[in-house]
Design an enzyme around this catalytic site. Structure first.
Site, PDB file in Angstrom:
ATOM      1  N   HIS A 162     -11.690  -4.538   9.304  1.00 19.27           N
ATOM      2  CA  HIS A 162     -12.180  -4.402   7.929  1.00 19.27           C
ATOM      3  C   HIS A 162     -13.521  -3.674   7.871  1.00 19.27           C
ATOM      4  O   HIS A 162     -14.293  -3.872   6.931  1.00 19.27           O
ATOM      5  CB  HIS A 162     -12.353  -5.781   7.279  1.00 19.27           C
TER       6      HIS A 162
ATOM      7  N   GLU B  53       0.808  -1.220   0.000  1.00 14.25           N
ATOM      8  CA  GLU B  53       0.000   0.000   0.000  1.00 14.25           C
ATOM      9  C   GLU B  53       0.839   1.266   0.000  1.00 14.25           C
ATOM     10  O   GLU B  53       0.451   2.286  -0.581  1.00 14.25           O
ATOM     11  CB  GLU B  53      -0.963   0.006   1.191  1.00 14.25           C
TER      12      GLU B  53
HETATM   13  C1  LIG Z   1      -2.486  -4.489   4.203  1.00 11.98           C
HETATM   14  C2  LIG Z   1      -3.470  -5.326   3.508  1.00 11.98           C
HETATM   15  N1  LIG Z   1      -3.607  -5.203   2.184  1.00 11.98           N
HETATM   16  C3  LIG Z   1      -4.505  -5.960   1.506  1.00 11.98           C
HETATM   17  C4  LIG Z   1      -5.297  -6.856   2.161  1.00 11.98           C
HETATM   18  C5  LIG Z   1      -6.335  -7.662   1.402  1.00 11.98           C
HETATM   19  N2  LIG Z   1      -5.902  -9.027   1.260  1.00 11.98           N
HETATM   20  C6  LIG Z   1      -6.316  -9.981   2.093  1.00 11.98           C
HETATM   21  S1  LIG Z   1      -5.647 -11.438   1.765  1.00 11.98           S
HETATM   22  C7  LIG Z   1      -4.761 -10.832   0.480  1.00 11.98           C
HETATM   23  C8  LIG Z   1      -3.870 -11.717  -0.299  1.00 11.98           C
HETATM   24  C9  LIG Z   1      -2.787 -12.254   0.551  1.00 11.98           C
HETATM   25  O1  LIG Z   1      -2.016 -13.165  -0.165  1.00 11.98           O
HETATM   26  P1  LIG Z   1      -0.960 -14.099   0.551  1.00 11.98           P
HETATM   27  O2  LIG Z   1      -0.096 -13.277   1.445  1.00 11.98           O
HETATM   28  O3  LIG Z   1      -0.283 -14.874  -0.484  1.00 11.98           O
HETATM   29  O4  LIG Z   1      -1.812 -15.031   1.524  1.00 11.98           O
HETATM   30  P2  LIG Z   1      -2.910 -16.109   1.138  1.00 11.98           P
HETATM   31  O5  LIG Z   1      -4.222 -15.386   1.174  1.00 11.98           O
HETATM   32  O6  LIG Z   1      -2.548 -16.669  -0.173  1.00 11.98           O
HETATM   33  O7  LIG Z   1      -2.856 -17.112   2.240  1.00 11.98           O
HETATM   34  C10 LIG Z   1      -5.017  -9.489   0.313  1.00 11.98           C
HETATM   35  C11 LIG Z   1      -4.441  -8.641  -0.724  1.00 11.98           C
HETATM   36  C12 LIG Z   1      -5.144  -6.952   3.564  1.00 11.98           C
HETATM   37  N3  LIG Z   1      -5.894  -7.757   4.291  1.00 11.98           N
HETATM   38  N4  LIG Z   1      -4.220  -6.195   4.201  1.00 11.98           N
END
Ligand SMILES: Cc1ncc(C[n+]2csc(CCOP(=O)(O)OP(=O)(O)O)c2C)c(N)n1
Ligand SMILES: Cc1ncc(C[n+]2csc(CCOP(=O)(O)OP(=O)(O)O)c2C)c(N)n1
Ligand SMILES: [Mg+2]
Ligand SMILES: [Mg+2]
Lengths: 325, 336, 336, 325
Positions: free
Chosen positions: B137, B68
């Site tokens: 959230h 971000e």
């Molecule tokens: C700071 C922040 N940015 C964006 C999100 C939205 N978000 C939730 S899960 C996710 C993807 C995360 O991917 P990864 O780290 O690979 O974990 P996975 O969900 O695959 O276990 C995103 C972008 C968030 N929760 N927090």
């Protein structure tokens, strides 16, 4: 990438791991069903396919060690020993849920078993585990901290700050990178300049271990060596567990972005199947494995029933638990 | 209603989908407009509110890593080179992660440089409570930015306002934060079938949504709709409420509120979010300081509770002011 | 004055140095207290306000990398394991960099976990304008956190309050943000020669700094001193002002202000920082809503301008309310 | 660490570089004096000793390219061509300063020469340069962005996010890490898990070049190769320039934490001296070098006098420059 010695796990130990994996699988299948039936609101993030990571890592921990994890954290918290029913209860928002219904699916926590919590902000929890490890170092408890996060999280600032701090202070942290190939929907190569994530360990002066995240024994072995390193004051380790998210990112995700055949390939290497094969090789009968799975499912179902029967919090409960008075 | 409705053909659309529509219309109008964020492109957005843009506008729409701070910083840098970036922060709560970039870089760049540059960056964020997303959230984060001069803040509460304000935000030469309320995604409305500048909603103009004599209720987003509900309930008891949706928090259209108070002499502000440090208290302080003589009763803030947004339905529902609570407060006030 | 002054021997010390003294006294009292931040140890702090602590307390005082997010997160994690961390963020403006950790993790941890843990973290930050540090190193950042339930906020304006409140903050089982005003560093005062709990200042108690009949002036930190100056000027014209320093913004000691208003019926709040979304507007809204009948004149906010803090002296000086402006506003009000 | 080819710089070019370095040195000496005489408030961060980095890098840029830098940014902004007098003016808070007195010492910016600004929050500007490079890629201008930051800044989250984003999007960015061995007062080894900072480039899929930051020719050569890479669409480069901060961190810093002899060692390799030696070798007379230095000093002194004579802003000017109306 340091080599990992496997086959240190006894038959009984592996059976216990398999039992936990089966419970987590059954747990998540029920949560998935509840979501599809709108019994749960908001969003949920399921762990099917990644069970070997949580179980392999937490099996190498002892009482007093801690974990932190993400919104995709049901598996980790359960693997560490949080009660099934109160975990379900939290996801349902029940008064008797782990967090009294204040946190929900993305925030399971059970401090009594060392599960410091699931965090819904990507990357926010890595420094928390670093802090827990700092306390261990200061207090001389020998406790280690394991922090679970995704491949996508490896690109956010806190990842960098947490690994560097743990590295320079030589703190007993296991950085458990669950590489399931995707962020929400973005494949790792579209978001990560160098997708060899395990190689990042060097920048933080720590060893990096890449393991088959669908093989609970491989994960356990890596964790055991990292734990030993941590407990003896040698510092943190980055473990990259290669695995796969069998469900979509969240309830609403049909996961259309997957290349054809990808899911099928990973399903053939389902962590439960991989462990069963190993147990087979150790002489465990199919019938025993089936029973183990059936027992786990029944136990989880009973926990779900209990949780469903519990009352909701009262509206006025929202004023509790903010301040220590 | 300040939006000029012309005779042009219109189409039905909801609050969630009108976001992509507004973005598409601006991307089509001005090739300097670019759009970046997490999963906004190939996947069409976490809320599917940006579907189709990547396919249509190619490289001008970009999926980013989960970074971000880099997203906002990159938007500022691109703006300095003449582009008009729109950045998406998936949930408004994540504004905390890039707060420095928003308040120390984006808000202050122009001022600090002595006016050398324009920084026409629009930041879109999904906002607010009521959908069971839990404490991290669900926050109405518009209240985090009021004390930071340099950021315009818009909080559309209808499909028409979302369309008109998002387009105006992208055209504005200043940084604009656009808060899109998650709990309004299903709301229906109408926009022109073809891009039409008559449907732009000017930043800084309140909307008098309903006229009345006895009390002025000021409310945004979800609360605007609950205020209208309350006004219906009140009508049954013979009390007529004027309902004003400021639509923009910075700059705030104080004039429209003052005009209304000349008639009603009673002010109720309904604000989603904890009471302290919010726009509701700011508005009440402003009216109390500068228009004390207009008030015949205590100006009253109805806000959420001073606790985080709880996950479980009974608690989250209670956290959000509802129509009957608003109506009850108004009845007390008109009897003051 | 709510601080109980006992007969114990005291020593002269300034606002900057009393910080190290308070930290040392708590580090000595409770071995669970630990302290971390950038250059706080070997170098004794960017403002030399933590000198000597590293030498005396060893590993319990740690220099960190430039990683504010990790600093706050590590403090939270250590707190969960039973320690009582004090974290320094060098300038309060940098709170933007770790805003997520402060508002989404630190403030909400206890609540989100359903009360499973205490998070006794103290965060110290150098605050405020007036010393020529420019737009990114001068913000009165206490106003950024008012809308975030879960954080106590203290704003000491004297040496005695700094000493007593910082020690109380470290002893508090809740997260506490301590804002240390840079422009008060040279201020002189007295503290006990030996650690003495009688000098603790309770969090949440305002201080009636000067009694008066005609107007209640509420002000913190720098503005407290300017309000006192204004009260002196006013005294010459026959107007007596009661000056209240809330000392704590969350929780706010409304009772003391209300008591004063029963006597004066006139409220002036002097706040460093832009007017919108600040504690000043929050206080005025609160009094207007709940104690409307006490007010004989418009409650008035004197605040900084709605622009960033400019660097150059003539502009920065004008940005900060001064005594003569305060006195002029009061004179208008008493004639209302 | 990729090898760097040197000796590409002509005598005239090097003379020009030396002239700029002399100007920056003289400029900072005057600022230091002003601070000690309280002619300037707040804090200031001086560039003496690091001149070769700013001059070497910016000499490889062309019109349309941009820079961002830190509070220790006087040198960079001047090297890019900002006027001496208005730069002084800004530090004095004069109405005619580069930013009208709104920014001050930590915020010099001159967009007319591509100096997008000095940023006072560690790390905050790296993403800005990434964004400028993104615009270059989209608009096809071929412009590159150079962003200057310190060794301490390499541990903050934005560093990680910015390098990864530039890497994965293959943006024309020069990440110029000025390794002067210290954060404010903390030596790098106390804050950085792996102090081989140049090695971090690999994690972001970009080449890393470590150069002698006190040799303007070495810096220029590295910059030239990174610029060529960037302009041709091959992506970013990390340049680690090893250098030394001859003054303390800021006005109030006596720099007692330095080991004995460290400063002296670096003074012997002062960038101005290193360049003079090179020019000598190219046949430039000592007298010419002395004249060059004296001319630069005189020019800077005149600029300082002008700035001192300018009026302060009016108080009401504070309301200007926030909004575009
Ligand atoms: C700071 C922040 N940015 C964006 C999100 C939205 N978000 C939730 S899960 C996710 C993807 C995360 O991917 P990864 O780290 O690979 O974990 P996975 O969900 O695959 O276990 C995103 C972008 C968030 N929760 N927090
Ligand atoms: C986010 C943030 N944290 C802390 C500071 C305070 N600070 C200013 S300079 C500095 C040291 C920076 O060291 P380095 O990056 O090596 O740059 P140098 O000053 O050596 O050029 C610190 C900690 C800041 N300005 N911003
Ligand atoms: Mg993933
Ligand atoms: Mg440095």
């Amino acid at each position: 990438m340091t080599a990992v010695q496997t086959e240190t796990v006894t038959r009984d130990r592996l059976l216990e791991m398999q039992r936990r994996m089966c419970e987590i699988r059954a747990f998540e299948d029920i949560v998935k069903d509840w979501f599809s039936r709108a019994l749960v609101r908001g969003s949920t993030h399921l762990y099917q396919g990644q069970e070997a990571v949580a179980v392999g890592i937490t099996s190498a921990l002892r009482r007093g060690d801690t974990t932190t994890c993400t919104y995709r954290g049901h598996g980790t918290v359960l693997a560490q020993g949080a009660p099934l029913d109160r975990s379900f209860g939290e996801i349902l928002g029940k008064a008797n849920g782990l967090c009294g219904g204040k946190g929900g699916s993305m925030h399971l926590a059970d401090l009594s078993v060392g599960a410091l919590g699931s965090f819904a902000i990507v990357g926010a929890h890595l420094p928390i585990s670093v802090g827990a490890a700092w306390a261990s170092q200061l207090l001389g408890t020998g406790a280690v901290s394991a922090t679970f996060f995704g491949d996508g999280a490896a690109n956010i600032g806190t990842f960098h700050e947490a690994l560097n701090l743990a590295g320079v202070w030589k703190l007993p942290v296991l950085f458990v990178l669950e590489n399931n190939l995707y962020g929400e929907y973005s494949p790792i190569t579209t978001t990560t300049a160098n997708p060899e994530l395990v190689d990042r360990a060097a920048a933080y002066g720590m060893p990096g271990l890449r393991v088959d995240g669908n093989d609970v024994v491989a994960v356990f072995d890596a964790a055991a060596s990292a734990v030993a390193r941590g407990r003896s004051g040698q510092g943190p380790t980055l473990i990259e567990a290669m695995t796969y998210r069998q469900s979509g990112h969240s309830r609403s995700d049909p996961a259309k972005y997957r290349p054809a055949g990808e899911l099928e390939g990973w399903l053939a290497r389902d962590p439960l199947t991989v462990a069963e094969r190993r147990l087979h090789d150790m002489g465990v009968e199919t019938a025993e494995l089936d029973r183990l799975r059936a027992d786990a499912e029944a136990k989880v179902r009973r926990a779900a029933e209990r949780a469903l029967s519990w009352p909701e919090p009262r509206p006025e409960d929202r004023f509790e638990d903010l301040w220590v008075h | 209603m300040t939006t000029t409705m012309t005779a042009a053909a219109t189409v039905d659309i909801n609050y969630r989908k009108v976001i992509a529509r507004a973005l598409a219309d601006e991307l089509a109008t001005d090739t300097k407009v670019v759009f970046l964020g997490e999963d906004v492109g190939a996947a069409g957005g976490a809320f599917k509110s940006t579907e189709g843009l990547k396919q249509r506008f190619g490289d001008r729409v970009r999926d980013t890593p989960i970074s971000e701070q880099a997203i906002i910083g990159a938007a500022v840098g691109a703006a300095l080179m003449g582009l008009r970036p729109v950045a998406e922060i998936m949930f408004a709560d994540f504004a905390g992660v890039c707060f420095d970039q928003l308040v120390n870089t984006l808000a202050k760049y122009r001022y600090t440089s002595g006016g050398q540059a324009r920084v026409p960056v629009t930041v879109r964020m999904a906002n607010g409570a009521g959908a069971g997303f839990g404490p991290q959230h669900s926050q109405p984060a518009e209240n985090w930015f009021l004390n930071i001069p340099g950021l315009k803040i818009v909080v559309p509460g209808t499909v028409e306002d979302m369309y008109g304000l998002l387009r105006s935000a992208i055209r504005d030469d200043n940084p604009v934060l656009v808060f899109e309320h998650k709990n309004l995604f299903a709301l229906k409305g109408r926009v022109p079938a073809e891009p039409d500048d008559a449907y732009l909603v000017p930043i800084g103009e309140a909307d008098v949504v309903r006229t009345g004599q006895d009390v002025t209720i000021v409310a945004t987003q979800q609360m605007r709709h609950r205020a209208l509900e309350a006004a219906d309930q009140l009508a049954a008891t013979g009390v007529t409420a004027e309902v004003i949706d400021p639509r923009t928090l910075v700059p705030f259209d104080l004039k429209t509120v003052v005009q209304s108070l000349r008639k009603t002499s009673r002010l109720v502000v309904v604000q989603e979010g904890p009471p302290d440090g919010g726009w509701g208290a700011t508005l009440i302080a402003s009216i109390s300081s500068h228009h004390f003589e207009l008030l015949d009763a205590p100006p009253t803030l109805i806000a959420s509770d001073p606790v985080p947004v709880p996950y479980s339905t009974p608690m989250e529902d209670a956290w959000l002011p509802d129509a009957s609570r608003i109506a009850a407060v108004v009845l007390q006030l008109v009897r003051f």
